[in-house]
Write a protein that holds these residues in place. Structure first.
Motif, PDB file in Angstrom:
ATOM      1  N   GLY A   1     110.584   1.447 -11.463  1.00 54.52           N
ATOM      2  CA  GLY A   1     109.930   0.297 -10.860  1.00 54.52           C
ATOM      3  C   GLY A   1     108.718  -0.105 -11.664  1.00 54.52           C
ATOM      4  O   GLY A   1     108.488   0.404 -12.771  1.00 54.52           O
ATOM      5  N   LEU A   2     107.955  -1.036 -11.099  1.00 56.56           N
ATOM      6  CA  LEU A   2     106.830  -1.645 -11.798  1.00 56.56           C
ATOM      7  C   LEU A   2     105.557  -1.445 -11.002  1.00 56.56           C
ATOM      8  O   LEU A   2     105.511  -1.759  -9.816  1.00 56.56           O
ATOM      9  CB  LEU A   2     107.097  -3.144 -11.968  1.00 56.56           C
ATOM     10  N   ARG A   3     104.543  -0.890 -11.681  1.00 58.55           N
ATOM     11  CA  ARG A   3     103.242  -0.735 -11.026  1.00 58.55           C
ATOM     12  C   ARG A   3     102.416  -1.996 -11.276  1.00 58.55           C
ATOM     13  O   ARG A   3     102.400  -2.500 -12.402  1.00 58.55           O
ATOM     14  CB  ARG A   3     102.496   0.452 -11.614  1.00 58.55           C
ATOM     15  N   PRO A   4     101.687  -2.483 -10.267  1.00 56.89           N
ATOM     16  CA  PRO A   4     100.840  -3.656 -10.472  1.00 56.89           C
ATOM     17  C   PRO A   4      99.519  -3.260 -11.139  1.00 56.89           C
ATOM     18  O   PRO A   4      98.727  -2.521 -10.570  1.00 56.89           O
ATOM     19  CB  PRO A   4     100.602  -4.190  -9.052  1.00 56.89           C
ATOM     20  N   TYR A   5      99.328  -3.751 -12.327  1.00 55.29           N
ATOM     21  CA  TYR A   5      98.293  -3.258 -13.224  1.00 55.29           C
ATOM     22  C   TYR A   5      97.216  -4.330 -13.412  1.00 55.29           C
ATOM     23  O   TYR A   5      97.522  -5.475 -13.725  1.00 55.29           O
ATOM     24  CB  TYR A   5      99.031  -2.945 -14.528  1.00 55.29           C
ATOM     25  N   CYS A   6      95.944  -3.967 -13.204  1.00 54.46           N
ATOM     26  CA  CYS A   6      94.812  -4.862 -13.459  1.00 54.46           C
ATOM     27  C   CYS A   6      94.124  -4.426 -14.748  1.00 54.46           C
ATOM     28  O   CYS A   6      94.126  -3.246 -15.070  1.00 54.46           O
ATOM     29  CB  CYS A   6      93.787  -4.768 -12.333  1.00 54.46           C
ATOM     30  N   PRO A   7      93.498  -5.359 -15.477  1.00 56.94           N
ATOM     31  CA  PRO A   7      92.899  -4.989 -16.768  1.00 56.94           C
ATOM     32  C   PRO A   7      91.878  -3.848 -16.670  1.00 56.94           C
ATOM     33  O   PRO A   7      91.734  -3.077 -17.614  1.00 56.94           O
ATOM     34  CB  PRO A   7      92.200  -6.279 -17.216  1.00 56.94           C
ATOM     35  N   ASP A   8      91.175  -3.719 -15.544  1.00 61.28           N
ATOM     36  CA  ASP A   8      90.175  -2.643 -15.442  1.00 61.28           C
ATOM     37  C   ASP A   8      90.636  -1.490 -14.540  1.00 61.28           C
ATOM     38  O   ASP A   8      89.822  -0.653 -14.145  1.00 61.28           O
ATOM     39  CB  ASP A   8      88.825  -3.199 -14.968  1.00 61.28           C
ATOM     40  N   HIS A   9      91.925  -1.439 -14.218  1.00 60.24           N
ATOM     41  CA  HIS A   9      92.525  -0.320 -13.466  1.00 60.24           C
ATOM     42  C   HIS A   9      91.978  -0.154 -12.053  1.00 60.24           C
ATOM     43  O   HIS A   9      92.137   0.912 -11.455  1.00 60.24           O
ATOM     44  CB  HIS A   9      92.385   1.013 -14.216  1.00 60.24           C
ATOM     45  N   LEU A  10      91.311  -1.171 -11.518  1.00 59.54           N
ATOM     46  CA  LEU A  10      90.878  -1.100 -10.112  1.00 59.54           C
ATOM     47  C   LEU A  10      91.680  -2.121  -9.318  1.00 59.54           C
ATOM     48  O   LEU A  10      92.007  -3.190  -9.837  1.00 59.54           O
ATOM     49  CB  LEU A  10      89.390  -1.445  -9.988  1.00 59.54           C
TER      50      LEU A  10
END
Lengths: 378, 89
Positions: A310-319
């Motif tokens: 599956g796919l994890r929802p990733y933000c540029p700063d990992h928060l």
């Protein structure tokens, strides 16, 4: 209030908002837990979080998961207090692990250092190559699909409404404020909208006219044939923490192995930024299996039954992104939890309810505010 | 007719038959006991998907009887539970 997304985060937002007295409708384009929630292992981890805002959210969530165990039934969500075991291969690795644990302990995360003999006693099948480790009794697990469904069912018993098969296509404004949503089945009025679309939260935010940079990070989980209790805890290598925090676009691998109540052993964890492609990669599966065998040599003679991904929802700063969007009054985001969304969902849902009702939040919301990401859009 | 061993007896088979097909042909319908309640299991889907027909063949547990071709001299043994009780400690 309308929640978009019926994964674990949307379910928790609906549950805590309904309990706070709000009238909640949940819209989901597919079915409950059909995205990232249904593609993970359901870990509720404190051990892998370094001292900082995400750990605060995890600590609050840990309290709430224990409450949810009573409110929803531990059996109903398969809440298991199995504990986490982090292992290191070298003396330097053990020292780094001890320092990491000491910083966490100052914030209230319990852990015990284990020497080689204690590791063997805790996990008799663990490879003797590991010099030492740390045991985290507060690490837990739930069955994520059951947890999402149980939270939604509890919210619906309190008056919330769940509508599946409804895709949001746009927003309606009144006087510069969000007043409703356009959907595949017609307009829906809303005073507040919560973007809980997980990995697809970036796409949804663009449709609503307030785009956020949320990107997919692919991972696979290998499932063995059922065994007696060969792996007793969640066991992972100290490298895992560095991989989670990394910004590399390439493949990153660190062994994460755990036994389940049904007897299967789950093996992870890979991280790749390859867009929305969920095709299973045999070379990655092979390397994950080899790493698991290095941790538990006994697995060399065991069959894999299946692999899921599956796919994890990733933000540029990992928060994660939790809070109101200043560009569009009435819109709040609750997404971007990467691989920690199951664990962090209760405190996220509680925070969203606090922010809408004006109640004093249990966790400082500032580090999660969406505005920090708006400048990062390309 | 060629044979393989099954528990205390011998099962005849024809060329190309799977272990599962030969057992059914011989009137045997179960060759595994489930890991929790000891319930009997044999062929269910018969096409390799359901993993219900697992059996021990020549000392290796969890082989799908519907997928393994029968061979002369094989030793097929009823499987109890996971087939890995030796790992419990």
């Amino acid at each position: 209030m309308v929640v978009v997304g019926a994964g674990i985060v949307g379910a928790a937002c609906a549950y805590y908002a309904t309990r706070a007295g709000l009238a909640v409708t949940v819209l989901e384009r597919g079915s409950v837990a059909a995205g990232t929630t249904g593609a993970g292992e359901g870990n509720l981890l404190l051990s892998d979080k370094q001292a900082g805002p995400e750990l605060q959210l995890a600590l609050r969530s840990s309290v709430l998961w224990n409450e949810l165990g009573e409110q929803l039934g531990s059996e109903a969500i398969e809440l298991e207090r199995k504990g986490g075991l982090v292992v290191a291969g070298t003396a330097e690795g053990v020292t780094a692990l001890r320092e990491f644990a000491a910083e966490q302990r100052a914030l209230g995360v319990a852990s015990e250092p284990l020497d080689q003999a204690q590791l063997r006693a805790a996990e008799p099948h663990l490879s003797p190559a590991f010099a030492g480790g740390a045991f985290y009794p507060g690490d837990m697990q739930v069955q994520p699909m059951l947890a999402a469904a149980s939270l939604l069912a509890a919210a619906c018993r309190l008056g919330a409404v769940l509508r599946t098969g409804v895709e949001v296509t746009g927003s309606t404004l009144t006087g510069g404020r969000l007043s409703g949503l356009r959907t595949s089945t017609g307009p829906v009025a809303a005073d507040y909208v919560v973007n809980a679309a997980g990995t697809w939260g970036g796409q949804l935010s663009a449709r609503l006219g307030a785009e956020l940079p949320i990107l997919p990070r692919r991972g696979f989980v290998l499932v063995t044939e059922p065994l007696p209790r060969v792996v007793r805890h969640k066991v992972y290598s100290a490298d895992y923490v560095a991989n989670v925090a990394s910004d590399s676009a390439g493949l990153e691998l660190s062994p994460v192995v755990e036994g389940t109540r049904s007897g299967t052993v789950l093996i992870g964890a890979s991280r790749e930024r390859v867009g929305f492609d969920t095709t299973i990669s045999i070379p990655v599966v092979r390397r994950l299996a080899a790493q698991a065998v290095a941790l538990f040599p006994v697995l060399a003679g065991i069959n894999l039954l299946r692999v899921y991904g599956g796919l994890r929802p990733y933000c540029p700063d990992h928060l994660p992104v939790i809070g109101a969007d200043s560009r569009l009054p009435g819109l709040l985001h609750a997404c971007g939890h990467e691989g920690a969304g199951i664990g962090l969902s209760p405190a996220t849902g509680e925070l969203i309810a606090d922010l809408i009702t004006g109640r004093a939040p249990g966790v400082d919301p500032k580090p999660f505010a969406p505005d920090r990401l708006i400048g990062a859009l390309t | 007719m060629t044979v393989f061993r099954f528990d205390d007896g011998e099962i005849g088979f024809t060329a190309g038959q799977t272990v599962g097909a030969a057992l059914i042909d011989a009137g045997i319908y179960s060759w595994r006991l489930t890991r929790r309640h000891g319930r009997p299991r044999g062929l269910f889907c018969g096409i390799g998907v359901c993993y219900d027909c697992l059996v021990d063949i020549d000392g290796t547990p969890n082989q799908r009887a519907c997928q393994v071709s029968a061979a002369a001299g094989m030793t097929v043994t009823t499987q109890t539970g996971t087939g890995h009780d030796d790992l419990a400690r």
